[in-house]
Design a protein around this motif. Structure first.
Motif, short mmCIF file in Angstrom:
data_model
loop_
_atom_site.label_atom_id
_atom_site.label_comp_id
_atom_site.label_asym_id
_atom_site.label_seq_id
_atom_site.Cartn_x
_atom_site.Cartn_y
_atom_site.Cartn_z
N ALA A 437 0.84 -1.20 0.00
CA ALA A 437 0.00 0.00 0.00
C ALA A 437 0.88 1.25 0.00
O ALA A 437 1.93 1.27 0.64
CB ALA A 437 -0.91 0.00 1.23
N PRO A 438 0.47 2.30 -0.70
CA PRO A 438 1.23 3.55 -0.66
C PRO A 438 1.06 4.25 0.67
O PRO A 438 0.08 4.02 1.40
CB PRO A 438 0.61 4.37 -1.81
CG PRO A 438 -0.78 3.83 -1.96
CD PRO A 438 -0.70 2.37 -1.60
N ALA A 439 2.01 5.10 1.02
CA ALA A 439 1.92 5.88 2.25
C ALA A 439 0.85 6.96 2.11
O ALA A 439 0.63 7.47 1.01
CB ALA A 439 3.27 6.51 2.56
N PRO A 440 0.17 7.32 3.20
CA PRO A 440 -0.87 8.37 3.12
C PRO A 440 -0.38 9.68 2.53
O PRO A 440 -1.10 10.34 1.79
CB PRO A 440 -1.29 8.54 4.59
CG PRO A 440 -1.02 7.22 5.22
CD PRO A 440 0.21 6.71 4.55
N SER A 441 0.85 10.08 2.83
CA SER A 441 1.38 11.32 2.27
C SER A 441 1.53 11.22 0.77
O SER A 441 1.27 12.19 0.04
CB SER A 441 2.74 11.64 2.92
OG SER A 441 3.24 12.87 2.45
N ASP A 442 1.94 10.06 0.26
CA ASP A 442 2.05 9.86 -1.19
C ASP A 442 0.68 9.85 -1.84
O ASP A 442 0.52 10.30 -2.98
CB ASP A 442 2.79 8.55 -1.49
CG ASP A 442 4.27 8.64 -1.18
OD1 ASP A 442 4.85 9.73 -1.36
OD2 ASP A 442 4.85 7.63 -0.75
N ILE A 443 -0.32 9.33 -1.14
CA ILE A 443 -1.68 9.34 -1.67
C ILE A 443 -2.18 10.78 -1.82
O ILE A 443 -2.82 11.13 -2.82
CB ILE A 443 -2.63 8.54 -0.76
CG1 ILE A 443 -2.25 7.06 -0.78
CG2 ILE A 443 -4.08 8.71 -1.18
CD1 ILE A 443 -3.04 6.20 0.19
N ALA A 444 -1.86 11.63 -0.85
CA ALA A 444 -2.26 13.04 -0.93
C ALA A 444 -1.63 13.72 -2.13
O ALA A 444 -2.28 14.50 -2.85
CB ALA A 444 -1.87 13.76 0.36
N GLU A 445 -0.35 13.43 -2.40
CA GLU A 445 0.32 14.01 -3.56
C GLU A 445 -0.27 13.48 -4.86
O GLU A 445 -0.39 14.21 -5.84
CB GLU A 445 1.81 13.74 -3.50
CG GLU A 445 2.54 14.50 -2.41
CD GLU A 445 4.03 14.29 -2.46
OE1 GLU A 445 4.51 13.62 -3.40
OE2 GLU A 445 4.74 14.79 -1.56
N ALA A 446 -0.61 12.20 -4.89
CA ALA A 446 -1.20 11.62 -6.09
C ALA A 446 -2.57 12.21 -6.38
O ALA A 446 -2.96 12.39 -7.54
CB ALA A 446 -1.30 10.10 -5.95
N ALA A 447 -3.32 12.54 -5.33
CA ALA A 447 -4.67 13.07 -5.51
C ALA A 447 -4.68 14.55 -5.88
O ALA A 447 -5.54 15.00 -6.65
CB ALA A 447 -5.49 12.86 -4.23
N THR A 500 1.67 8.25 -9.84
CA THR A 500 0.23 8.48 -9.69
C THR A 500 -0.57 7.30 -10.22
O THR A 500 -1.59 6.90 -9.64
CB THR A 500 -0.18 9.77 -10.41
OG1 THR A 500 0.63 10.85 -9.94
CG2 THR A 500 -1.64 10.10 -10.17
N LEU A 501 -0.10 6.72 -11.33
CA LEU A 501 -0.80 5.59 -11.95
C LEU A 501 -0.86 4.39 -11.00
O LEU A 501 -1.93 3.80 -10.79
CB LEU A 501 -0.10 5.20 -13.24
CG LEU A 501 -0.61 3.93 -13.94
CD1 LEU A 501 -2.06 4.09 -14.39
CD2 LEU A 501 0.29 3.56 -15.13
N THR A 502 0.27 4.02 -10.41
CA THR A 502 0.27 2.83 -9.53
C THR A 502 -0.52 3.08 -8.25
O THR A 502 -1.17 2.16 -7.73
CB THR A 502 1.71 2.42 -9.19
OG1 THR A 502 2.40 3.51 -8.57
CG2 THR A 502 2.47 2.02 -10.45
N ILE A 503 -0.48 4.32 -7.74
CA ILE A 503 -1.27 4.63 -6.55
C ILE A 503 -2.76 4.60 -6.88
O ILE A 503 -3.59 4.12 -6.08
CB ILE A 503 -0.86 6.01 -5.97
CG1 ILE A 503 0.56 5.92 -5.40
CG2 ILE A 503 -1.83 6.46 -4.89
CD1 ILE A 503 1.11 7.24 -4.89
N ALA A 504 -3.13 5.09 -8.07
CA ALA A 504 -4.53 5.04 -8.50
C ALA A 504 -5.01 3.59 -8.60
O ALA A 504 -6.13 3.26 -8.18
CB ALA A 504 -4.70 5.74 -9.85
N CYS A 505 -4.17 2.71 -9.13
CA CYS A 505 -4.53 1.29 -9.23
C CYS A 505 -4.73 0.69 -7.83
O CYS A 505 -5.67 -0.09 -7.61
CB CYS A 505 -3.45 0.53 -9.99
SG CYS A 505 -3.33 0.93 -11.74
#
Length: 654
Positions: A437-447, A500-505
């Protein structure tokens, strides 16, 4: 009061760690009645209390444990002196003589130190006091060339001469810069913080800040100055009440407090109570231990970004994984896959390694040991709030961490380590694939992008934390935001888009757990969105192969039209397919296998699905990524020649 009780319990369970780790990067677990400061100057006295030498302290040695009072521990300015180590403004009687432009608090410092010595006799303390009373602290430092004076024998505010020609460390390298009225950066020597060394024959511990006898005698003395007893709401026992509560929880400069009752002129308790202790009372020793434990835990194993801090800990003091970490950080580097390609067997192996790691934590932690997860944030510089709080058993906590990384896992390739280049000898980044799973901070950047606003980042991390700890569903708007950004390849740099692509998946897979999506290509999945994603990856790969063969460095039509394709797939596919004609001709018979794969995917559609221009969901990104990874990892199966590279630099992971 549950949180403070758990922290108090943690401190008592970790008594052996008190005072350990005083380098610049680690905050120690402090003894009560103490705090830490970054010292810039170290003065050495001999056995007669005479000045012997002094030095400028390197930054990696600057953190110093010092005795403090409740008021001095949380001071921002004013007369609240520390009893032993402090700034020149407090210690030096000749502070004003050499140009100190602030009020001198030398008398209050001497009075406090003398009261301590009178109550608790200690030779080192007496030698320090006798030296200070001579009134030559700044003079001695100037003569020893630790401090620098200019015209009129006043301390100068800026370095004189060329810094590049200077070999030795000096005071100007260490002091925090401040801006004067002319908007120039100054390093004001008079703000230097002093610590002491007293060299006495046959006494190995010369550094007073590490002397356990001095630490103990200050605790004994300061505790004896407490007069009023009250019921401690944490322990349920009558004890000396705290007048103030510690600050510096998130960093050395943090002045925000979790407990504060000094607003006598506002409306914090007026109308309900006459005094703050009528609202709640916490013991002096209890609050110090709890706050020092929290500060130590945040520094040691917490997540910090701006004013936000999140920490998880076991009350027994054993190590546990951070809920805000990705799998790359949880597992050691040698436990990550060492091969170049990220395949399903690798993902299975990594899942096994994660289970073993969790089992190792569980064996050390135990099933019933208490685990606490706590989030902190502040809206103002002086007040802090608990934004998230959960108490769990050790087994529940580890189970939920494991579930998060299993249910939100995908293949990522955006984490790196520094390695030495064998040819140049210089350090370079090596990107390591990992599955989790990605880290929450990385999810925020991806979003919301790399330059996401701090407030939005904090809010996003707070929204994801219950998904990890409580097993809640990922917010739908967050998933849609990441999917939308991942669908716009031309709007980002290639490395950022791949991340961003892998976090979206990962998020889409987590949000639709019932679908049981695989991280590898699933040829048996016949859903419309998945198949359209595969088509886009095949067209992108075929055109990219042709461009690479012709040494053309530009985006493919599939990449440029990706966002439009996600909104109107059928009509956009017609445009992409027609644009493939010249690239098929350029490759000739070498692209037959890929053309055959495109035909097979199209034949897998239901007629009504293929002809529909309905907007695609995030599932098309899963199909796109899985098809792309299949092509990259199985070139010999899809190319008619083994010597051609089917992937361009645009299609490879960063």
């Amino acid at each position: 009061m549950s949180w403070i009780q758990k922290l108090y319990e943690t401190y008592n369970n970790c008594q052996s760690m008190v005072g350990a780790g005083t380098d610049d990067n680690e905050v120690p677990l402090l003894p009560i009645c103490h705090t830490t400061q970054k010292a810039q100057i170290e003065i050495v006295l001999d056995q007669r209390g005479k000045f012997k030498k002094a030095r400028v302290i390197p930054k990696n040695e600057a953190r110093t444990i010092i005795p403090c009072t409740e008021s001095s521990g949380g001071r921002t300015s004013g007369e609240s002196a520390h009893p032993l180590c402090d700034k020149l403004q407090y210690i030096a009687a000749d502070y004003a003589k050499y140009g100190g432009n602030k009020a001198s608090y030398h008398k209050s410092y001497i009075d406090l130190l003398s009261a301590w010595i009178n109550a608790e006799k200690n030779r080192k303390l007496e030698l320090i006091r006798n030296y200070i009373k001579q009134g030559s602290v700044v003079q001695d430092l100037v003569e020893y060339k630790v401090l620098v004076v200019g015209k009129g024998k006043k301390l100068i505010k800026q370095r004189v001469g060329n810094k590049e020609k200077k070999d030795a460390l000096d005071i100007f390298d260490l002091l925090p810069g401040r801006t004067n009225k002319k908007a120039e950066i100054e390093n004001w020597q008079a703000d230097a913080f002093i610590r002491w060394i007293v060299e006495i024959p046959n006494e190995p511990q010369a550094a007073v800040w590490s002397d356990e006898e001095i630490i103990d005698c200050w605790i004994k003395y300061y505790s004896s100055t407490k007069k009023d007893k009250a019921l401690c709401y944490v322990t349920g026992k009558e004890s000396y009440a705290a007048d103030q509560h510690p600050a510096k929880l998130r960093s050395d400069g943090d002045k925000a407090k979790l407990i504060s009752s000094n607003d006598s002129s506002g409306f914090t308790f007026r109308g309900r109570f006459l005094k703050p202790d009528q609202a709640a009372s916490v013991g002096f020793e209890t609050t110090q231990k709890a706050h020092f434990a929290l500060r130590w835990l945040i520094s040691r194993q917490g997540y910090r970004k701006g004013d936000q801090a999140i920490v998880a800990w076991a009350t027994s003091g054993v190590s546990i994984p951070k809920p805000t970490d990705d799998l790359f950080s949880i597992l050691e580097f040698n436990e990550l896959p060492s091969d170049e390609s990220s395949t399903v067997p690798t993902a299975q192996d990594l899942a096994i390694k994660l289970k073993k790691k969790i089992a190792g934590y569980g064996k050390e932690l135990g099933d019933t040991t208490g685990v606490v997860v706590m989030g902190l944030d502040s809206a103002t510089p002086g007040r802090m709030a608990i934004t998230y709080y959960r108490e769990l058993t050790g087994s529940d906590f580890l189970q939920r961490i494991n579930l998060w990384h299993e249910s939100c896992s995908w293949i990522h390739n955006y984490r790196s380590i520094e390695v030495q280049d064998n040819k140049t000898g210089k350090m370079k980044k090596k990107y390591i694939p990992f599955i989790g799973a990605p880290a929450p901070s990385d999810i925020a950047e991806a979003a919301y992008g790399r330059r996401v606003d701090d407030k939005l980042r904090k809010t996003t991390v707070e929204r994801i934390l219950p998904c990890i700890i409580d097993g809640q569903q990922i917010p739908r708007d967050l998933v849609e935001s990441v999917v939308r950004r991942a669908s716009n390849k031309v709007g980002m740099e290639d490395w950022e888009w791949n991340k961003t692509l892998t976090i979206a998946c990962a998020l889409f897979k987590k949000y639709n757990r019932k679908e049981n999506y695989a991280m590898s290509l699933d040829p048996n999945r016949k859903t419309r969105d998945y198949l359209f994603g595969r088509l886009l990856a095949l067209a992108d790969s075929l055109e990219g192969w042709a461009l690479n063969k012709a040494r053309e460095d530009r985006e493919t039509n599939a990449a440029r039209l990706m966002q439009r394709f996600s909104e109107r797939p059928y009509s956009t596919w017609r445009t992409i397919e027609l644009a493939l004609a010249p690239y098929k001709a350029r490759l000739g018979g070498k692209s037959k296998k890929r053309q055959r794969m495109i035909d097979e995917v199209i034949c897998s559609f239901n007629d009504s699905d293929f002809l529909s221009d309905k907007r695609l969901s995030g599932e098309f990104l899963l199909g796109y990524h899985c098809q792309r990874e299949f092509l990259r990892n199985n070139r010999e199966q899809v190319d008619d020649t083994d010597n051609e590279n089917s992937e361009t630099t645009n299609n490879t992971n960063r």
